[in-house]
Design an enzyme around this catalytic site. Structure first.
Site: not given
Length: 376
Positions: A41, A266
């Site tokens: 999956k 940042y």
């Protein structure tokens, strides 16, 4: 125009299909008398469903699990003779269109509610064909699955009036198998045994990757590993016996010298503690390198590996770029265009996940499509 090659790639994801096959064979051996399936999956945990499925089939796997019917259709395109189960059941509305999709691709739904049982029963009766399915019973996850009382009620009902479909498998899912001594493991085992007693002639499945390592009591007739196939750590605080399947490398774009006391990235979350040499990598959270794995003055982040040396992240991981501290690495080793291993043979997947406060599953399934992919 030809597809981009390594000369212009910012990141490379290498998938070792031979290692994937070896991992499957180890898990099949650990499964003892039980058949070993494979969970593919989420695009085979981010590594490529079609490529992984073909490699696993060549390694001897014949039963596969996906989460969604669309994944099942993709798997069927390369696995014409495999048994393919859809874990999320009859995804869709309560119309025959839903069931007809599964029938068209010979998919076996894992049914976990009375609504799904009714839909599958009605559809099979309407086409006068008993189609196969699995039954999912909840033994502690409280996510999907019929209750334990339903097992007795349904078995008694079907003794008198057999359903219009074929039950090929009964299954449940372990909650804490990555913690071998957790009491819920044995509780779930006892609950599943009582359910299995209601369907003594139907093959049963309980063990996921970690469940395989809990021992033969958990194996029943079918095991269904996922993360361990792809090299991830199945059981915490244990050495990982699986081979590395996925390696991610990122290009160094530039290097620079930064004085002591300057902020990096940042938010100015980390300040250089010395005169430093920094390098910028062409990878960020848009590539699945999770922002939470970055560094600050309060928390150290993940590391990368460059030609025999480790280098720590400094500052926040940004969307497309990550900064690393290469002060302690010889200058000739770190140049524009050089490669840094993000995870792989030298930087374990689960170590990177730990620094991001998550698990290897999330890292793999977050990789995205920007990296150049190589299948080995």
């Amino acid at each position: 125009m030809s597809a981009p090659d390594e000369s212009v790639a910012g990141n490379i994801l290498s998938v070792d299909l031979a290692a994937l096959a070896d991992n499957y064979q180890l898990l099949a051996e650990k499964s003892g008398a039980a058949t070993c399936a494979a969970v593919i999956k989420a695009d085979a945990y981010g590594l490529g469903l079609e490529q992984a499925a073909k490699a696993l089939w060549a390694a001897g796997c014949r039963t596969f699990f996906v989460a969604l019917p669309q994944e099942g259709a993709r798997a069927r395109s390369v696995l014409p003779d495999a048994m393919i189960y859809v874990l999320n059941g009859l995804v869709g509305d309560s119309s025959a269109v839903c069931a007809d999709y599964y029938n068209s691709f010979s998919l076996r739904p894992v049914l976990g509610s009375y609504e799904e049982l009714d839909l599958w029963e009605t559809y099979c009766a309407s086409i006068a064909t008993p189609l196969p399915c699995a039954l999912h019973f909840d033994t502690g996850m409280n996510r999907l699955g019929l209750g334990r009382k339903s097992a007795f009620m349904l078995s008694e009902k079907w003794k008198q009036n057999p359903p219009s479909f074929i039950i090929c498998l009964i299954m449940s899912h372990l909650v804490c198998s990555d913690q071998p001594h957790h009491p819920l493991n044995s509780q779930q085992l006892d609950r599943f045994r009582s359910i299995r007693a209601c369907f003594p002639d139907v093959p049963a499945s309980l063990a996921n990757s970690a469940g395989i390592f809990l021992g033969p009591d958990y194996h029943f007739e079918l095991t269904r590993p996922g993360i361990a196939l792809y090299g991830g750590l199945a059981i915490g605080d244990h050495p990982n016996p699986m081979k590395v399947v996925a390696t991610v490398k990122s290009r160094i774009l530039t290097t620079r010298n930064v004085p002591k006391g300057w902020s990096v990235s940042y938010g100015a979350q980390e300040i250089t503690k010395r005169d430093s040499r920094l390098a910028t990598l062409c990878i960020g959270y848009a590539d699945g390198y999770l922002r939470a794995g970055g560094s600050s003055d309060e928390k150290k982040g993940a590391k990368v590996w460059i030609n025999g040396y480790e280098a720590p992240i400094i500052g926040r991981i940004t969307m497309d770029l990550t900064i690393i501290d290469v002060t302690d690495i010889p200058h000739e080793t770190v140049r524009r265009g050089s490669w840094a291993e993000i995870f792989g043979e030298h930087i374990p997947l689960d170590d990177v996940a730990h620094h991001a406060g998550t698990i290897g599953y999330e890292l793999l399934t977050s990789l995205g499509l920007r990296a150049l992919r190589r299948y080995l």
